[in-house]
Design a protein around this motif. Sequence first.
Motif, PDB file in Angstrom:
ATOM      1  N   MET A 161      -9.352  42.088 110.615  1.00 40.76           N
ATOM      2  CA  MET A 161     -10.731  42.732 110.769  1.00 40.76           C
ATOM      3  C   MET A 161     -11.150  42.851 109.494  1.00 40.76           C
ATOM      4  O   MET A 161     -10.365  43.620 108.680  1.00 40.76           O
ATOM      5  CB  MET A 161     -10.688  43.737 111.758  1.00 40.76           C
ATOM      6  CG  MET A 161     -10.413  43.703 113.105  1.00 40.76           C
ATOM      7  SD  MET A 161     -10.614  45.151 114.030  1.00 40.76           S
ATOM      8  CE  MET A 161      -9.228  46.051 113.787  1.00 40.76           C
ATOM      9  N   PRO A 162     -12.470  42.544 109.049  1.00 38.68           N
ATOM     10  CA  PRO A 162     -13.101  43.443 107.898  1.00 38.68           C
ATOM     11  C   PRO A 162     -13.033  44.504 107.636  1.00 38.68           C
ATOM     12  O   PRO A 162     -12.950  45.468 108.942  1.00 38.68           O
ATOM     13  CB  PRO A 162     -14.118  42.472 107.611  1.00 38.68           C
ATOM     14  CG  PRO A 162     -14.569  42.013 109.177  1.00 38.68           C
ATOM     15  CD  PRO A 162     -13.515  41.913 109.670  1.00 38.68           C
ATOM     16  N   ARG A 163     -13.678  45.213 106.720  1.00 40.74           N
ATOM     17  CA  ARG A 163     -13.963  46.534 106.737  1.00 40.74           C
ATOM     18  C   ARG A 163     -14.878  47.353 108.007  1.00 40.74           C
ATOM     19  O   ARG A 163     -14.484  48.381 108.535  1.00 40.74           O
ATOM     20  CB  ARG A 163     -14.197  47.250 105.443  1.00 40.74           C
ATOM     21  CG  ARG A 163     -14.376  48.562 105.096  1.00 40.74           C
ATOM     22  CD  ARG A 163     -15.339  49.037 103.955  1.00 40.74           C
ATOM     23  NE  ARG A 163     -15.447  50.361 103.708  1.00 40.74           N
ATOM     24  CZ  ARG A 163     -16.569  51.034 104.118  1.00 40.74           C
ATOM     25  NH1 ARG A 163     -17.427  50.256 104.668  1.00 40.74           N
ATOM     26  NH2 ARG A 163     -16.743  52.182 103.893  1.00 40.74           N
ATOM     27  N   GLU A 164     -15.986  46.815 107.946  1.00 36.53           N
ATOM     28  CA  GLU A 164     -16.771  47.152 109.000  1.00 36.53           C
ATOM     29  C   GLU A 164     -16.219  47.448 110.336  1.00 36.53           C
ATOM     30  O   GLU A 164     -16.490  47.944 111.132  1.00 36.53           O
ATOM     31  CB  GLU A 164     -18.160  46.414 108.831  1.00 36.53           C
ATOM     32  CG  GLU A 164     -18.848  46.459 107.555  1.00 36.53           C
ATOM     33  CD  GLU A 164     -18.436  45.617 106.584  1.00 36.53           C
ATOM     34  OE1 GLU A 164     -17.356  44.869 106.549  1.00 36.53           O
ATOM     35  OE2 GLU A 164     -18.707  45.995 105.372  1.00 36.53           O
ATOM     36  N   ALA A 214     -13.211  47.349 111.196  1.00 35.85           N
ATOM     37  CA  ALA A 214     -12.112  48.169 111.567  1.00 35.85           C
ATOM     38  C   ALA A 214     -12.526  49.517 111.520  1.00 35.85           C
ATOM     39  O   ALA A 214     -11.944  50.275 112.554  1.00 35.85           O
ATOM     40  CB  ALA A 214     -11.312  48.229 109.957  1.00 35.85           C
ATOM     41  N   PHE A 215     -13.572  49.992 111.078  1.00 35.11           N
ATOM     42  CA  PHE A 215     -14.120  51.312 111.400  1.00 35.11           C
ATOM     43  C   PHE A 215     -14.814  51.107 113.054  1.00 35.11           C
ATOM     44  O   PHE A 215     -14.726  52.379 113.615  1.00 35.11           O
ATOM     45  CB  PHE A 215     -15.194  51.879 110.390  1.00 35.11           C
ATOM     46  CG  PHE A 215     -14.655  52.434 109.116  1.00 35.11           C
ATOM     47  CD1 PHE A 215     -14.334  53.529 109.204  1.00 35.11           C
ATOM     48  CD2 PHE A 215     -14.451  51.347 108.110  1.00 35.11           C
ATOM     49  CE1 PHE A 215     -13.453  54.105 107.989  1.00 35.11           C
ATOM     50  CE2 PHE A 215     -13.826  51.804 106.980  1.00 35.11           C
ATOM     51  CZ  PHE A 215     -13.514  53.419 107.092  1.00 35.11           C
ATOM     52  N   LEU A 216     -15.551  50.263 113.315  1.00 34.63           N
ATOM     53  CA  LEU A 216     -16.452  50.150 114.495  1.00 34.63           C
ATOM     54  C   LEU A 216     -15.315  50.136 115.641  1.00 34.63           C
ATOM     55  O   LEU A 216     -15.786  50.456 116.759  1.00 34.63           O
ATOM     56  CB  LEU A 216     -17.281  48.704 114.427  1.00 34.63           C
ATOM     57  CG  LEU A 216     -18.536  49.025 113.861  1.00 34.63           C
ATOM     58  CD1 LEU A 216     -19.401  47.648 113.612  1.00 34.63           C
ATOM     59  CD2 LEU A 216     -19.396  50.114 114.435  1.00 34.63           C
ATOM     60  N   CYS A 217     -14.207  49.365 115.471  1.00 34.50           N
ATOM     61  CA  CYS A 217     -13.307  49.355 116.519  1.00 34.50           C
ATOM     62  C   CYS A 217     -12.856  50.879 117.186  1.00 34.50           C
ATOM     63  O   CYS A 217     -12.361  50.573 118.338  1.00 34.50           O
ATOM     64  CB  CYS A 217     -12.141  48.676 116.163  1.00 34.50           C
ATOM     65  SG  CYS A 217     -10.949  49.274 115.187  1.00 34.50           S
ATOM     66  N   LEU A 218     -13.003  51.725 116.327  1.00 33.50           N
ATOM     67  CA  LEU A 218     -12.804  53.230 116.800  1.00 33.50           C
ATOM     68  C   LEU A 218     -13.832  53.723 117.649  1.00 33.50           C
ATOM     69  O   LEU A 218     -13.709  54.821 118.036  1.00 33.50           O
ATOM     70  CB  LEU A 218     -11.812  53.949 115.739  1.00 33.50           C
ATOM     71  CG  LEU A 218     -11.172  53.412 115.088  1.00 33.50           C
ATOM     72  CD1 LEU A 218     -10.580  54.306 113.988  1.00 33.50           C
ATOM     73  CD2 LEU A 218      -9.788  53.670 116.081  1.00 33.50           C
ATOM     74  N   LEU A 257      -4.465  52.492 111.399  1.00 34.16           N
ATOM     75  CA  LEU A 257      -4.827  51.048 111.723  1.00 34.16           C
ATOM     76  C   LEU A 257      -4.660  50.295 110.360  1.00 34.16           C
ATOM     77  O   LEU A 257      -5.239  51.009 109.462  1.00 34.16           O
ATOM     78  CB  LEU A 257      -6.017  50.832 112.135  1.00 34.16           C
ATOM     79  CG  LEU A 257      -6.670  49.254 112.085  1.00 34.16           C
ATOM     80  CD1 LEU A 257      -6.141  48.559 112.933  1.00 34.16           C
ATOM     81  CD2 LEU A 257      -8.281  49.537 112.283  1.00 34.16           C
ATOM     82  N   ARG A 258      -3.825  49.168 110.151  1.00 31.95           N
ATOM     83  CA  ARG A 258      -3.993  48.501 108.983  1.00 31.95           C
ATOM     84  C   ARG A 258      -4.399  47.220 109.415  1.00 31.95           C
ATOM     85  O   ARG A 258      -3.647  46.390 110.092  1.00 31.95           O
ATOM     86  CB  ARG A 258      -2.662  48.571 108.325  1.00 31.95           C
ATOM     87  CG  ARG A 258      -2.017  49.747 107.994  1.00 31.95           C
ATOM     88  CD  ARG A 258      -0.683  49.797 107.256  1.00 31.95           C
ATOM     89  NE  ARG A 258      -0.023  51.283 106.949  1.00 31.95           N
ATOM     90  CZ  ARG A 258       0.608  51.860 107.789  1.00 31.95           C
ATOM     91  NH1 ARG A 258       0.978  51.771 109.067  1.00 31.95           N
ATOM     92  NH2 ARG A 258       1.113  53.211 107.401  1.00 31.95           N
ATOM     93  N   THR A 259      -5.296  46.308 108.635  1.00 30.77           N
ATOM     94  CA  THR A 259      -5.551  45.288 108.876  1.00 30.77           C
ATOM     95  C   THR A 259      -6.088  44.310 107.830  1.00 30.77           C
ATOM     96  O   THR A 259      -6.688  44.904 106.770  1.00 30.77           O
ATOM     97  CB  THR A 259      -6.794  45.214 109.980  1.00 30.77           C
ATOM     98  OG1 THR A 259      -7.051  43.971 110.311  1.00 30.77           O
ATOM     99  CG2 THR A 259      -8.245  46.159 109.564  1.00 30.77           C
ATOM    100  N   ARG A 260      -6.148  42.990 107.572  1.00 30.47           N
ATOM    101  CA  ARG A 260      -6.685  42.325 106.561  1.00 30.47           C
ATOM    102  C   ARG A 260      -6.995  40.884 107.310  1.00 30.47           C
ATOM    103  O   ARG A 260      -6.270  40.365 108.126  1.00 30.47           O
ATOM    104  CB  ARG A 260      -5.764  42.138 105.431  1.00 30.47           C
ATOM    105  CG  ARG A 260      -6.301  41.255 104.359  1.00 30.47           C
ATOM    106  CD  ARG A 260      -5.595  41.384 103.036  1.00 30.47           C
ATOM    107  NE  ARG A 260      -4.219  40.753 102.984  1.00 30.47           N
ATOM    108  CZ  ARG A 260      -4.174  39.440 102.632  1.00 30.47           C
ATOM    109  NH1 ARG A 260      -5.259  38.811 102.418  1.00 30.47           N
ATOM    110  NH2 ARG A 260      -2.963  38.709 102.862  1.00 30.47           N
ATOM    111  N   GLU A 320      -6.666  50.422 105.537  1.00 33.20           N
ATOM    112  CA  GLU A 320      -5.932  51.249 106.298  1.00 33.20           C
ATOM    113  C   GLU A 320      -6.951  52.422 106.833  1.00 33.20           C
ATOM    114  O   GLU A 320      -7.443  53.274 105.955  1.00 33.20           O
ATOM    115  CB  GLU A 320      -4.606  51.699 105.550  1.00 33.20           C
ATOM    116  CG  GLU A 320      -3.804  52.985 106.232  1.00 33.20           C
ATOM    117  CD  GLU A 320      -2.657  53.450 105.188  1.00 33.20           C
ATOM    118  OE1 GLU A 320      -1.703  52.960 105.589  1.00 33.20           O
ATOM    119  OE2 GLU A 320      -3.017  54.138 104.468  1.00 33.20           O
ATOM    120  N   ILE A 321      -6.654  52.747 107.892  1.00 29.57           N
ATOM    121  CA  ILE A 321      -7.578  53.966 108.469  1.00 29.57           C
ATOM    122  C   ILE A 321      -6.530  54.753 109.285  1.00 29.57           C
ATOM    123  O   ILE A 321      -5.832  54.452 110.172  1.00 29.57           O
ATOM    124  CB  ILE A 321      -8.728  53.428 109.529  1.00 29.57           C
ATOM    125  CG1 ILE A 321      -9.516  52.474 108.755  1.00 29.57           C
ATOM    126  CG2 ILE A 321      -9.299  54.689 110.054  1.00 29.57           C
ATOM    127  CD1 ILE A 321     -10.792  52.078 109.508  1.00 29.57           C
TER     128      ILE A 321
END
Length: 628
Positions: A65-68, A70-74, A112-115, A124-125
Amino acid sequence: MSHKIHILPEALCNQIAAGEVVERPASVVKELVENSLDAGASRIQIEIENGGKRLIRVTDNGSGMPREDAFLCLERHATSKVRAEQDLFQLTTLGFRGEALPSIAAISRFTLRTRVAEALEGWEIIAEGGTVKRASEAGVPPGTSIEIRNLFFNTPARRKFLRRDETELGHIGETLTRLALSSPEVCFRFVHNGRLLWEVNRQNTLAERVAELLGRQVVHDMLCLDSHGPEGMRLSGLISRPSLSRAGLGGVYTFINGRFIRDRVVQHALGDGYRNLLEKGRHPVLVLFLEVEPSQVDVNVHPTKHEVRFRQQALVHDFIVQSLRDQLSAASRITEGAQGSSPFPMPICESSSAVKIPLSQHGTPASMVEKPRVVAEPVSGSRPPSQVQVKESLTSYPSRQENPAEPVEAVCQPESDLFGTQAHPDPQAEIQSKGFFSGLRIIGQYQNSYLVCQAGQDLLLIDQHAAHERIGFEQLKQQYLTGSVERQLLLFPVVLEFDFRQGRAVAEHCQALSRFGFELEHFGSNAYALKELPRMLKEADAERLLRDVVDELSSIGRSQLIEQEFERILIKMACHGMLRANQRLSQEEMQALLDAMDQTPFISHCPHGRPTFLRWTHGDVERLFKRA
């Protein structure tokens, strides 16, 4: 005046949602792995500590997931899989509601870590109790890794309901087994407390995946199924022969459009498909995939998505039943070896409505000879019919013993097994134009109960009573289905009262009930007067059966209870009217029995689910005598 209604805080809303989605650590694993599969991962690693109470980490090589995102998934109800109302009726993904991640994060310490593959760095969140504590760029491989620590740390009341580590680990293992069976093309790696429990690599076929997870001997006793039905439906997978069964439903894996489900319509259809082929209380082992148009099934009827609702559930039910019966009938002459010998595909002969078997000691009651007539007249010089009833325990039938060292040969086609290895030669080549059983060489009779025969280099032992019982039952059933049901008129009609739902079911299926001999007349409101019933049923039994049938019709849309009740009576008639154990047969009588077996469906098992014959290869016999 104070208000009684108020809006709940967001954190409490997430905890309530978590209560619907997260029952135990296995629920978390299910949601996370399903997200990985939706992301196109080909390799998924699941790491667990203390049965998932301390740590759950799922790492995949999916799209990331890109940055946006990654935050929206929460955020609650944030999803990439549904955009419009019509999408809810065309679902092709495992997840879609956007509740899993925020619900899990609300009751754990979440990382959460994703790229995405095209980005130079990932993100990383870190969140705790649903609140983001820190977010930053991070050097991580493409894909996503989600780490859940201290599940239910902020809801101690929920944590108290968790079981021992071993119990929770067992639930996680079963969840992963279901997910791995649905995706043979994906590699799964399962680690607990730093120790690798199991790993399955990418497989080309379902049979290879089933062999890895359920055992190679299980696949050895399974059959391929691939059936196409109306409305674009397809049923495929592996089903067990009647000889392979379990006491519970643990070996039943059913999937709808790739999603594991425990649906009552499907479970009911499976039971009907194996009816009169399994011993009472036994269940098959199968891995089945039902494919239907997404618009024909609603998967959004339960938080765990284990239950579904079909638009045409009766059509689905009948399609599953017919597919199972057709395949099991086609394979009914595949023999069972006593020492784990390879399954043997045999030719299927067209069933006959009347098979004549000259028997000198058939023991058939006069009423059964007259109606229906199953056994022909005895040869001249026959002795009086025997009055001894057959009382056989299941222990009198030798059970199959598994041999783990035996190579796997599951039958999909006569020429080869599911792994592409060479199967046994086609039996038609052995017996040329004859049917399989007709072409057997009769060696003799053992204990006046079992026919000893030879097929090529193989040895067969045939239970004469069980085989003849199946022959008689199938003939009785065929005559019953093609004829009209005898009825009896009640002197005083019985008034049956139903609830509203059941009353509607009676009104809808009244004509079908009449076909089976139940004549019902509307008596006002939800009451019906039973005026006629099948002659073979007692009045009290008929009333109980009718109520059970109506209840099933109102909940499932189909009922096989009437057929089951009639079949129970036909089985009893066939059992007492057929060849006995401990009954000596002439050479002509044994040959007549073999000829009839070739023309009978489901001949591999009697109506009670017992095997009618066992088979040993020459190699099996050699091993028994320590020659191989």
